[in-house]
Enzyme design. Structure first.
Site, PDB file in Angstrom:
ATOM      1  N   SER A   1     -50.251 -27.947 -14.781  1.00 28.27           N
ATOM      2  CA  SER A   1     -51.340 -28.562 -14.024  1.00 28.27           C
ATOM      3  C   SER A   1     -51.875 -29.710 -14.866  1.00 28.27           C
ATOM      4  O   SER A   1     -51.644 -29.754 -16.082  1.00 28.27           O
ATOM      5  CB  SER A   1     -52.455 -27.532 -13.769  1.00 28.27           C
ATOM      6  OG  SER A   1     -53.653 -28.152 -13.365  1.00 28.27           O
TER       7      SER A   1
ATOM      8  N   TYR B   1     -58.391 -20.882 -17.816  1.00 23.33           N
ATOM      9  CA  TYR B   1     -57.407 -21.540 -16.951  1.00 23.33           C
ATOM     10  C   TYR B   1     -56.758 -22.724 -17.661  1.00 23.33           C
ATOM     11  O   TYR B   1     -55.533 -22.850 -17.676  1.00 23.33           O
ATOM     12  CB  TYR B   1     -58.089 -22.013 -15.662  1.00 23.33           C
ATOM     13  CG  TYR B   1     -57.145 -22.705 -14.704  1.00 23.33           C
ATOM     14  CD1 TYR B   1     -56.196 -21.972 -14.006  1.00 23.33           C
ATOM     15  CD2 TYR B   1     -57.209 -24.080 -14.502  1.00 23.33           C
ATOM     16  CE1 TYR B   1     -55.329 -22.598 -13.128  1.00 23.33           C
ATOM     17  CE2 TYR B   1     -56.347 -24.711 -13.626  1.00 23.33           C
ATOM     18  CZ  TYR B   1     -55.415 -23.966 -12.940  1.00 23.33           C
ATOM     19  OH  TYR B   1     -54.549 -24.592 -12.075  1.00 23.33           O
TER      20      TYR B   1
END
Length: 199
Positions: A100, A113
């Site tokens: 990501s 995350y």
């Protein structure tokens, strides 16, 4: 699978059994249980969720910081441990790991995350350097915001037309998979040109 309320996570099945989740549709004892595929952990603000792929539509299940690493990091780790020996023996193959843009930069309030996505980058870079001499390619993909259904479950982020389409991202990944045997792009960053919603 139609949940009457927010799904409740019961346990994570071990990596050996394929990273499935056992969830119930309520806290009532004896409520029906479902086993669902957990393919990624996503974050919205201070909340983290498993992204499931069960039909008729994807859904999200709340998770803890530890479980974020279980899926986003160890899921890739254990999968690659199974397929790498085969690819090395056949002297070909192409591993695509999805990170990501959170794996390239850090943001407040989503440390677990971001940490998991940075770990995906580090693992993938190591794999790339270890496997290239065997003819095995490794590509890490860093997508920004993609317009998918799981954004509909976010209280703070809503899908909009300036997000990238999943189809366009998939087309670019397929393009890499179809490249010649001696060509590899080991890292790819996808971002919307204009990230904010149209006014």
């Amino acid at each position: 699978m139609n949940f009457t309320r927010e799904p409740i996570i019961e346990t994570i099945i071990s990596p050996k059994d394929g990273y499935k989740l056992c969830v119930r549709n309520s806290k009532v004892a004896g409520a029906e249980e479902f086993f669902v595929d957990a393919i990624e952990v996503v974050s919205f603000g201070n909340s983290f969720f498993f992204r499931g792929i069960e039909r008729p539509k994807p859904f999200l299940v709340p998770v803890s910081d530890y479980e974020i690493f279980e899926v986003n990091v160890f899921g890739i780790f254990h999968t690659c441990r199974q397929i790498i020996p085969v690819m090395k023996e056949q002297k070909s193959g192409h591993i695509i790991n999805i990170s990501s843009t959170a794996g390239l930069e850090s943001m407040p309030m989503v440390g677990a995350y971001c940490g998991s996505k940075h770990a995906v980058r580090a693992m993938s870079e190591t794999m790339f350097k270890e496997l290239r001499e065997y003819g095995v390619k490794v590509t890490t993909v860093f997508p920004g915001s993609v317009k998918t259904d799981f954004f509909r479950n976010s209280p703070g982020i809503k899908p909009h037309d300036n997000m990238m389409s999943a189809e366009e991202v998939a087309e670019q990944i397929i393009f890499q998979l179809e490249s010649s045997s001696n060509f590899v792009c080991n890292e790819i960053v996808f971002r919307p040109l204009i990230a904010k919603p149209k006014s």
